[in-house]
Design a protein around this motif. Structure first.
Motif, PDB file in Angstrom:
ATOM      1  N   ASN A  23      -9.700  78.702   2.579  1.00 35.20           N
ATOM      2  CA  ASN A  23     -10.895  77.778   2.219  1.00 35.20           C
ATOM      3  C   ASN A  23     -11.480  77.208   3.673  1.00 35.20           C
ATOM      4  O   ASN A  23     -10.674  76.460   4.282  1.00 35.20           O
ATOM      5  N   PRO A  24     -12.676  77.240   3.805  1.00 36.69           N
ATOM      6  CA  PRO A  24     -13.341  76.826   4.942  1.00 36.69           C
ATOM      7  C   PRO A  24     -13.174  75.170   5.310  1.00 36.69           C
ATOM      8  O   PRO A  24     -12.962  74.820   6.303  1.00 36.69           O
ATOM      9  N   SER A  25     -12.899  74.284   4.195  1.00 40.74           N
ATOM     10  CA  SER A  25     -12.629  73.251   4.444  1.00 40.74           C
ATOM     11  C   SER A  25     -11.152  72.724   4.944  1.00 40.74           C
ATOM     12  O   SER A  25     -11.208  71.713   5.533  1.00 40.74           O
ATOM     13  N   LEU A  26     -10.418  73.545   4.741  1.00 35.00           N
ATOM     14  CA  LEU A  26      -9.057  73.722   5.440  1.00 35.00           C
ATOM     15  C   LEU A  26      -8.936  74.588   6.495  1.00 35.00           C
ATOM     16  O   LEU A  26      -7.797  74.838   6.740  1.00 35.00           O
ATOM     17  N   ALA A  27      -9.857  74.561   7.443  1.00 37.15           N
ATOM     18  CA  ALA A  27      -9.774  75.628   8.598  1.00 37.15           C
ATOM     19  C   ALA A  27      -9.576  77.045   8.229  1.00 37.15           C
ATOM     20  O   ALA A  27      -8.662  77.555   9.011  1.00 37.15           O
ATOM     21  N   PHE A  28      -9.944  77.282   6.920  1.00 35.15           N
ATOM     22  CA  PHE A  28      -9.690  78.759   6.370  1.00 35.15           C
ATOM     23  C   PHE A  28      -8.139  78.925   6.046  1.00 35.15           C
ATOM     24  O   PHE A  28      -7.523  79.923   6.497  1.00 35.15           O
ATOM     25  N   SER A  29      -7.288  77.963   5.504  1.00 34.94           N
ATOM     26  CA  SER A  29      -6.087  77.906   5.036  1.00 34.94           C
ATOM     27  C   SER A  29      -6.160  77.497   3.602  1.00 34.94           C
ATOM     28  O   SER A  29      -7.453  77.307   2.942  1.00 34.94           O
ATOM     29  N   ASP A  30      -4.951  77.158   2.686  1.00 37.84           N
ATOM     30  CA  ASP A  30      -5.430  76.792   1.464  1.00 37.84           C
ATOM     31  C   ASP A  30      -4.378  75.546   1.052  1.00 37.84           C
ATOM     32  O   ASP A  30      -4.246  75.245   0.082  1.00 37.84           O
ATOM     33  N   GLY A  31      -3.519  75.016   2.129  1.00 38.68           N
ATOM     34  CA  GLY A  31      -2.645  74.018   1.898  1.00 38.68           C
ATOM     35  C   GLY A  31      -1.506  74.219   0.862  1.00 38.68           C
ATOM     36  O   GLY A  31      -0.687  73.236   0.350  1.00 38.68           O
ATOM     37  N   LEU A  32      -1.340  75.410   0.555  1.00 40.21           N
ATOM     38  CA  LEU A  32      -0.217  75.865  -0.407  1.00 40.21           C
ATOM     39  C   LEU A  32       1.175  76.246   0.442  1.00 40.21           C
ATOM     40  O   LEU A  32       0.801  76.814   1.579  1.00 40.21           O
ATOM     41  N   LEU A  33       2.245  76.418  -0.150  1.00 39.15           N
ATOM     42  CA  LEU A  33       3.413  76.937   0.438  1.00 39.15           C
ATOM     43  C   LEU A  33       3.100  78.280   0.774  1.00 39.15           C
ATOM     44  O   LEU A  33       3.402  78.850   1.849  1.00 39.15           O
ATOM     45  N   VAL A  34       2.783  79.116  -0.274  1.00 36.53           N
ATOM     46  CA  VAL A  34       2.468  80.447  -0.336  1.00 36.53           C
ATOM     47  C   VAL A  34       1.178  80.781  -0.957  1.00 36.53           C
ATOM     48  O   VAL A  34       0.685  79.833  -1.619  1.00 36.53           O
ATOM     49  N   SER A  35       0.539  81.744  -0.596  1.00 33.85           N
ATOM     50  CA  SER A  35      -0.628  81.986  -1.165  1.00 33.85           C
ATOM     51  C   SER A  35      -0.697  82.291  -2.714  1.00 33.85           C
ATOM     52  O   SER A  35       0.332  82.440  -3.123  1.00 33.85           O
ATOM     53  N   ARG A  36      -1.798  82.240  -3.392  1.00 31.99           N
ATOM     54  CA  ARG A  36      -1.661  82.469  -4.833  1.00 31.99           C
ATOM     55  C   ARG A  36      -2.942  83.280  -5.145  1.00 31.99           C
ATOM     56  O   ARG A  36      -3.934  82.902  -4.768  1.00 31.99           O
ATOM     57  N   GLY A  37      -2.767  84.483  -5.832  1.00 32.48           N
ATOM     58  CA  GLY A  37      -3.501  85.564  -6.156  1.00 32.48           C
ATOM     59  C   GLY A  37      -3.856  85.541  -7.457  1.00 32.48           C
ATOM     60  O   GLY A  37      -4.049  84.497  -8.345  1.00 32.48           O
ATOM     61  N   ILE A  38      -4.215  86.657  -8.107  1.00 33.56           N
ATOM     62  CA  ILE A  38      -4.812  87.098  -9.324  1.00 33.56           C
ATOM     63  C   ILE A  38      -3.781  86.677 -10.345  1.00 33.56           C
ATOM     64  O   ILE A  38      -2.509  86.691 -10.079  1.00 33.56           O
ATOM     65  N   HIS A  39      -3.947  86.094 -11.477  1.00 30.23           N
ATOM     66  CA  HIS A  39      -3.074  85.943 -12.478  1.00 30.23           C
ATOM     67  C   HIS A  39      -2.187  84.634 -12.261  1.00 30.23           C
ATOM     68  O   HIS A  39      -0.950  84.684 -12.635  1.00 30.23           O
ATOM     69  N   GLN A  40      -2.485  84.205 -11.223  1.00 29.97           N
ATOM     70  CA  GLN A  40      -1.823  82.808 -10.708  1.00 29.97           C
ATOM     71  C   GLN A  40      -0.361  83.581  -9.781  1.00 29.97           C
ATOM     72  O   GLN A  40       0.608  82.611  -9.953  1.00 29.97           O
ATOM     73  N   ARG A  41      -0.423  84.592  -9.514  1.00 26.55           N
ATOM     74  CA  ARG A  41       1.045  85.147  -8.904  1.00 26.55           C
ATOM     75  C   ARG A  41       1.035  84.639  -7.442  1.00 26.55           C
ATOM     76  O   ARG A  41      -0.026  84.361  -6.709  1.00 26.55           O
ATOM     77  N   SER A  42       2.209  84.362  -7.211  1.00 26.92           N
ATOM     78  CA  SER A  42       2.539  83.833  -6.091  1.00 26.92           C
ATOM     79  C   SER A  42       2.799  84.868  -4.887  1.00 26.92           C
ATOM     80  O   SER A  42       3.347  86.014  -5.045  1.00 26.92           O
ATOM     81  N   GLY A  43       1.992  84.663  -3.592  1.00 28.31           N
ATOM     82  CA  GLY A  43       2.286  85.591  -2.609  1.00 28.31           C
ATOM     83  C   GLY A  43       3.715  85.487  -1.995  1.00 28.31           C
ATOM     84  O   GLY A  43       4.282  84.763  -2.431  1.00 28.31           O
ATOM     85  N   LYS A  44       3.744  86.105  -0.959  1.00 28.33           N
ATOM     86  CA  LYS A  44       5.068  86.069  -0.312  1.00 28.33           C
ATOM     87  C   LYS A  44       5.060  85.399   1.044  1.00 28.33           C
ATOM     88  O   LYS A  44       6.156  84.963   1.501  1.00 28.33           O
ATOM     89  N   ARG A  45       3.921  84.808   1.610  1.00 23.97           N
ATOM     90  CA  ARG A  45       3.828  84.112   2.724  1.00 23.97           C
ATOM     91  C   ARG A  45       2.860  82.958   2.765  1.00 23.97           C
ATOM     92  O   ARG A  45       1.860  82.899   2.047  1.00 23.97           O
ATOM     93  N   ASN A  46       2.937  81.930   3.451  1.00 18.74           N
ATOM     94  CA  ASN A  46       2.041  81.084   3.672  1.00 18.74           C
ATOM     95  C   ASN A  46       0.797  81.637   4.244  1.00 18.74           C
ATOM     96  O   ASN A  46       0.752  82.549   5.244  1.00 18.74           O
ATOM     97  N   THR A  47      -0.622  81.188   3.886  1.00 21.17           N
ATOM     98  CA  THR A  47      -1.736  81.601   4.380  1.00 21.17           C
ATOM     99  C   THR A  47      -2.082  81.080   5.685  1.00 21.17           C
ATOM    100  O   THR A  47      -2.180  79.932   5.866  1.00 21.17           O
ATOM    101  N   PRO A  48      -2.501  81.838   6.647  1.00 20.77           N
ATOM    102  CA  PRO A  48      -2.638  81.728   7.950  1.00 20.77           C
ATOM    103  C   PRO A  48      -3.959  81.184   8.011  1.00 20.77           C
ATOM    104  O   PRO A  48      -4.906  81.873   7.571  1.00 20.77           O
ATOM    105  N   SER A  49      -4.494  80.277   9.023  1.00 19.64           N
ATOM    106  CA  SER A  49      -6.007  79.946   9.254  1.00 19.64           C
ATOM    107  C   SER A  49      -6.436  81.293  10.182  1.00 19.64           C
ATOM    108  O   SER A  49      -5.819  81.912  10.517  1.00 19.64           O
ATOM    109  N   LEU A  50      -7.770  81.299   9.609  1.00 18.76           N
ATOM    110  CA  LEU A  50      -8.604  82.369  10.414  1.00 18.76           C
ATOM    111  C   LEU A  50      -9.212  81.670  11.692  1.00 18.76           C
ATOM    112  O   LEU A  50      -9.960  82.455  12.242  1.00 18.76           O
TER     113      LEU A  50
END
Length: 317
Positions: free
Chosen positions: A67-94
């Motif tokens: 998310n650009p407003s969060l310096a291209f991170s998402d504020g979640l513990l781990v990323s969230r994908g399609i069908h609200q599936r939880s990813g494996k790791r925290n989303t790093p900033s770009l």
């Protein structure tokens, strides 16, 4: 002249993003010199970055997690994908990825072009094979026209990954309170200077978080766990010496990219500092640079003030 190229050149000023959910933007034609070539490629990458059609079910885009407003991170513990599936790791900033040569938390990907493929094909993120995106995306006139304009080829994975990487390399700026001090001598609060001196001269944090980007781009075990469920770079190298080693992140915009660590295990900067004060957990691969130390509450505040001063001004709103 190829019909699609002709159409692209004729209508380029009026080409707009084809995702009806987003605002209409009119593009301005520029001569095709090297500068405008890069600018056009970046614009294409930006449109792709925000296009949910890159996911299997058209539900999420790259910007969903970055998310650009969060310096291209998402504020979640781990990323969230399609069908609200939880990813494996925290989303790093770009932020500032153009200066990096290792991608993903485990450092297993060596270029931005290859990195783009990983979330596209992860079943917990965007969910499909990259080949399945075509012809869905190549049928979009905007993308196909620019592919011919830029590379004289149909819109394909080559163009997709080059455009996304070009956009991500453009996510770069050093315009913070810290930069005002270093470049212009402007000091808003002396706590920032005390915090930086503590960071650099007393705690030697710059051994890992040095330079303008505040990262040495290496992989380190920082003693986060005594036993790692996610074994980090070991998953790539299969070398036991790499268990628990993860990429050292940039501290640029660190105040707006919580939670921290590869699994989001620390909610805020205060918790993170306490971890390092304690010297981390005991693990055979823990970096020799991680040693316990003691700070006063006033010193912690100064250190946090310095870290907050690395926030780009666009995020202070």
């Amino acid at each position: 002249m190829n019909f699609k190229i002709w159409i692209g050149l004729l209508l380029f000023p009026l080409l707009i993003q084809c995702n009806s959910k987003q605002s209409v933007e009119v593009y301005k034609f520029e001569p095709l010199d090297s500068i405008s070539f890069n600018s056009t490629l970046i614009q294409l990458g930006e449109k792709l970055f925000f296009d949910s059609r890159l996911s299997l079910d058209n539900s999420i885009s790259c910007a969903t997690c970055h998310n650009p407003s969060l310096a291209f991170s998402d504020g979640l513990l781990v990323s969230r994908g399609i069908h609200q599936r939880s990813g494996k790791r925290n989303t790093p900033s770009l932020w500032n990825v153009k200066n990096q040569d290792k991608f993903m938390w485990d450092g297993g990907v060596k270029s931005l072009e290859l990195q783009a493929i990983v979330p596209l094909q992860d079943t917990n993120e965007m969910g499909g094979l990259i080949t399945n995106l075509f012809p869905k995306l190549s049928d979009v006139d905007f993308y196909d026209s620019l592919a011919h304009l830029l590379y004289d080829r149909n819109f394909d994975p080559f163009v997709l990954t080059r455009a996304l990487s070009a956009f991500q390399r453009n996510i770069y700026q050093e315009n913070s309170e810290f930069d005002d001090w270093k470049l212009k001598g402007i000091v808003k609060d002396s706590g920032m200077v005390r915090g930086f001196n503590l960071f650099k001269d007393v705690l030697n944090c710059t051994q890992c978080h040095g330079g303008n980007t505040f990262t040495n781009n290496t992989l380190e075990n920082n003693g986060l766990y005594a036993i790692y469920m996610d074994e980090g770079h070991f998953n790539v190298s299969l070398d036991s010496l790499d268990i628990g080693k993860f990429k050292v992140p940039s501290l640029r915009n660190v105040a707006v990219t919580s939670p921290y660590m590869h699994d989001g295990s620390f909610e805020n900067l205060y918790e993170t500092i306490l971890h390092y004060e304690k010297g981390g957990k005991q693990h055979e691969n823990k970096s020799i640079l991680i040693e316990s130390f003691t700070l006063t509450e006033s010193e912690r505040k100064d250190l946090i003030y310095f870290l907050q001063s690395l926030t780009d001004k666009r995020f202070l709103k």
